[in-house]
Design a protein around this motif. Structure first.
Motif, PDB file in Angstrom:
ATOM      1  N   PRO A  35      39.383  43.585  46.185  1.00 18.53           N
ATOM      2  CA  PRO A  35      38.305  42.603  46.008  1.00 18.53           C
ATOM      3  C   PRO A  35      37.842  42.013  47.341  1.00 18.53           C
ATOM      4  O   PRO A  35      38.563  42.087  48.347  1.00 18.53           O
ATOM      5  CB  PRO A  35      38.946  41.529  45.123  1.00 18.53           C
ATOM      6  CG  PRO A  35      40.398  41.788  45.085  1.00 18.53           C
ATOM      7  CD  PRO A  35      40.669  43.153  45.616  1.00 18.53           C
ATOM      8  N   ASP A  36      36.658  41.429  47.329  1.00 17.26           N
ATOM      9  CA  ASP A  36      36.099  40.825  48.557  1.00 17.26           C
ATOM     10  C   ASP A  36      37.072  39.801  49.149  1.00 17.26           C
ATOM     11  O   ASP A  36      37.265  39.735  50.368  1.00 17.26           O
ATOM     12  CB  ASP A  36      34.774  40.100  48.240  1.00 17.26           C
ATOM     13  CG  ASP A  36      33.656  41.062  47.825  1.00 17.26           C
ATOM     14  OD1 ASP A  36      33.879  42.289  47.859  1.00 17.26           O
ATOM     15  OD2 ASP A  36      32.577  40.563  47.457  1.00 17.26           O
ATOM     16  N   LYS A 235      37.147  32.511  42.945  1.00 17.62           N
ATOM     17  CA  LYS A 235      35.673  32.467  42.978  1.00 17.62           C
ATOM     18  C   LYS A 235      35.093  33.785  43.491  1.00 17.62           C
ATOM     19  O   LYS A 235      33.972  33.814  44.014  1.00 17.62           O
ATOM     20  CB  LYS A 235      35.220  31.331  43.892  1.00 17.62           C
ATOM     21  CG  LYS A 235      35.540  29.969  43.311  1.00 17.62           C
ATOM     22  CD  LYS A 235      34.877  28.878  44.121  1.00 17.62           C
ATOM     23  CE  LYS A 235      35.236  27.520  43.538  1.00 17.62           C
ATOM     24  NZ  LYS A 235      35.203  26.460  44.499  1.00 17.62           N
ATOM     25  N   ASP A 236      35.854  34.856  43.355  1.00 22.36           N
ATOM     26  CA  ASP A 236      35.448  36.134  43.943  1.00 22.36           C
ATOM     27  C   ASP A 236      34.412  36.844  43.065  1.00 22.36           C
ATOM     28  O   ASP A 236      34.700  37.243  41.939  1.00 22.36           O
ATOM     29  CB  ASP A 236      36.704  37.019  44.098  1.00 22.36           C
ATOM     30  CG  ASP A 236      36.429  38.270  44.892  1.00 22.36           C
ATOM     31  OD1 ASP A 236      35.311  38.809  44.818  1.00 22.36           O
ATOM     32  OD2 ASP A 236      37.352  38.724  45.593  1.00 22.36           O
ATOM     33  N   LEU A 237      33.217  37.025  43.628  1.00 24.25           N
ATOM     34  CA  LEU A 237      32.134  37.683  42.884  1.00 24.25           C
ATOM     35  C   LEU A 237      32.474  39.129  42.528  1.00 24.25           C
ATOM     36  O   LEU A 237      32.079  39.627  41.487  1.00 24.25           O
ATOM     37  CB  LEU A 237      30.866  37.718  43.751  1.00 24.25           C
ATOM     38  CG  LEU A 237      30.033  36.461  43.836  1.00 24.25           C
ATOM     39  CD1 LEU A 237      28.840  36.710  44.761  1.00 24.25           C
ATOM     40  CD2 LEU A 237      29.539  36.069  42.448  1.00 24.25           C
ATOM     41  N   SER A 238      33.229  39.810  43.423  1.00 30.76           N
ATOM     42  CA  SER A 238      33.510  41.227  43.179  1.00 30.76           C
ATOM     43  C   SER A 238      34.434  41.398  41.975  1.00 30.76           C
ATOM     44  O   SER A 238      34.315  42.362  41.216  1.00 30.76           O
ATOM     45  CB  SER A 238      34.102  41.911  44.421  1.00 30.76           C
ATOM     46  OG  SER A 238      35.384  41.402  44.711  1.00 30.76           O
ATOM     47  N   ALA A 240      34.448  39.389  39.381  1.00 33.84           N
ATOM     48  CA  ALA A 240      33.579  39.153  38.216  1.00 33.84           C
ATOM     49  C   ALA A 240      32.703  40.387  37.961  1.00 33.84           C
ATOM     50  O   ALA A 240      32.498  40.800  36.820  1.00 33.84           O
ATOM     51  CB  ALA A 240      32.718  37.924  38.465  1.00 33.84           C
ATOM     52  N   TYR A 241      32.217  41.001  39.031  1.00 35.14           N
ATOM     53  CA  TYR A 241      31.310  42.156  38.923  1.00 35.14           C
ATOM     54  C   TYR A 241      31.984  43.318  38.189  1.00 35.14           C
ATOM     55  O   TYR A 241      31.358  44.027  37.409  1.00 35.14           O
ATOM     56  CB  TYR A 241      30.908  42.560  40.343  1.00 35.14           C
ATOM     57  CG  TYR A 241      29.885  43.668  40.442  1.00 35.14           C
ATOM     58  CD1 TYR A 241      28.541  43.441  40.146  1.00 35.14           C
ATOM     59  CD2 TYR A 241      30.254  44.946  40.865  1.00 35.14           C
ATOM     60  CE1 TYR A 241      27.598  44.444  40.263  1.00 35.14           C
ATOM     61  CE2 TYR A 241      29.319  45.958  40.979  1.00 35.14           C
ATOM     62  CZ  TYR A 241      27.992  45.701  40.683  1.00 35.14           C
ATOM     63  OH  TYR A 241      27.062  46.705  40.795  1.00 35.14           O
ATOM     64  N   TYR A 242      33.281  43.517  38.459  1.00 39.11           N
ATOM     65  CA  TYR A 242      34.010  44.638  37.840  1.00 39.11           C
ATOM     66  C   TYR A 242      34.779  44.209  36.593  1.00 39.11           C
ATOM     67  O   TYR A 242      35.669  44.925  36.134  1.00 39.11           O
ATOM     68  CB  TYR A 242      34.978  45.263  38.846  1.00 39.11           C
ATOM     69  CG  TYR A 242      34.291  46.037  39.952  1.00 39.11           C
ATOM     70  CD1 TYR A 242      33.372  47.042  39.654  1.00 39.11           C
ATOM     71  CD2 TYR A 242      34.574  45.776  41.289  1.00 39.11           C
ATOM     72  CE1 TYR A 242      32.739  47.749  40.671  1.00 39.11           C
ATOM     73  CE2 TYR A 242      33.955  46.485  42.309  1.00 39.11           C
ATOM     74  CZ  TYR A 242      33.039  47.465  41.993  1.00 39.11           C
ATOM     75  OH  TYR A 242      32.433  48.174  42.989  1.00 39.11           O
ATOM     76  N   GLU A 243      34.422  43.060  36.030  1.00 36.15           N
ATOM     77  CA  GLU A 243      35.186  42.495  34.911  1.00 36.15           C
ATOM     78  C   GLU A 243      35.376  43.494  33.760  1.00 36.15           C
ATOM     79  O   GLU A 243      36.472  43.636  33.203  1.00 36.15           O
ATOM     80  CB  GLU A 243      34.471  41.230  34.402  1.00 36.15           C
ATOM     81  CG  GLU A 243      35.233  40.427  33.371  1.00 36.15           C
ATOM     82  CD  GLU A 243      36.572  39.894  33.877  1.00 36.15           C
ATOM     83  OE1 GLU A 243      36.701  39.598  35.076  1.00 36.15           O
ATOM     84  OE2 GLU A 243      37.503  39.806  33.057  1.00 36.15           O
TER      85      GLU A 243
END
Ligand SMILES: C[S@@+](CC[C@H](N)C(=O)[O-])C[C@H]1O[C@@H](n2cnc3c(N)ncnc32)[C@H](O)[C@@H]1O
Length: 270
Positions: A35-36, A235-238, A240-243
């Motif tokens: 993750p980011d 708070k990692d967007l990446s 959430a993106y791959y949820e």
């Protein structure tokens, strides 16, 4: 193909983390394995290394290779990546060349060596750095996630390590000793085969505990790094993106959402 323009070299030097994540987001899922938040934590640890122009080692290439490469491109030093998937090396080389090397005006071949082979091979594995007259300052271990292999990699690394070094792990909460049943069950699911149960004797303590004891048994100074992944990942967007994909990886045991605090761990050793 990957020469998307971020900014000039001066601006990249001023905002390297933003540039790193910009390049990471060019990667497809199969080469974007961390993750980011972990990539940023890795980057910040690299920044804290005491040596100028360090030698950086990783096993298991992907987004992490971008972090190691960018650090070496901006600070001097060399990167060695071991991965049995040679195509990944060729692919990452094209991304790094287009997205990073052109704007930074660096030659990828002078910085990055990709070794498409087993990281613990006695002839071309990590310990071969000795024959090249190099010592390793940093190791990121993210290849075949079983304790036996991980400890072999660390053993190889220790044979070539500088007096002060840092090691970091991905999936540090894993507890598989000799076979990665989570990965095997992911493949079996795709083959339409039933899940196999993990034998009790494959269980070990979490890697972060095993590695901590291993290091403390061998070195006088072992400091657990307060890495920033633990503050950033919620708070990692990446993530959430791959949820939607993570629901499946949780199901087969490749990820455990309740243990993410120890997905990444690192130690400073001397
Ligand atoms: C989880 S991925 C690495 C993710 C990467 N660090 C990233 O940031 O995207 C694991 C990689 O380890 C490689 N691998 C597995 N066993 C290996 C071994 N014995 N030696 C070297 N590489 C290995 C696989 O080919 C795979 O590409």
């Amino acid at each position: 193909m990957y020469d998307f323009y971020f900014a000039d070299r001066e601006s990249i030097c001023a905002r390297p983390e933003d540039f790193l994540i910009f390049c990471k987001r060019l990667l497809p899922r199969w080469a974007n394995g961390i993750p980011d938040s972990e990539c940023i934590a890795l980057w910040r640890i690299l920044k804290s290394l005491p040596k100028q122009a360090p030698t950086l080692v990783e096993t298991g290439s992907g987004a992490s290779s971008l972090a190691l490469f960018l650090h070496a491109a901006l600070n001097g030093g060399k990167v060695f990546s071991w991965d049995t998937n040679a195509s990944k090396g060729a692919y990452l080389r094209s991304v790094i060349s287009d997205a990073m090397c052109r704007v930074l005006e660096v030659d990828i071949h002078k910085i990055w060596t990709f070794i498409p082979f087993n990281s613990t091979d006695p002839h071309v594995g990590i310990s071969a750095l000795k024959e090249m007259g190099l010592t390793a300052d940093f190791g990121f271990f993210d290849s075949w996630h079983v304790l036996d292999h991980l400890l072999q990699e660390i053993d190889h690394f220790e044979k070539v390590a500088s007096p002060k070094f840092v090691i970091a792990l991905d999936d540090a909460y894993y507890t598989m000793k000799y076979q990665n049943f989570a990965y095997v069950n992911m493949i079996r699911q795709k083959l339409g085969l039933r899940r196999v149960d993990e034998p009790q004797d494959n269980r070990c303590k979490p890697f972060y505990e095993e590695v901590d004891s291993h290091l403390r048994g061998r070195y006088p100074v072992v400091e657990k790094i307060q890495d920033e992944y633990k503050q950033l990942y919620a708070k990692d967007l990446s993530l959430a993106y791959y949820e939607s994909n993570r629901e499946f990886t949780n199901l087969v045991g490749m990820e455990d959402g309740s243990k993410l605090d120890h997905r990444f761990d690192a130690w400073r050793v001397s």
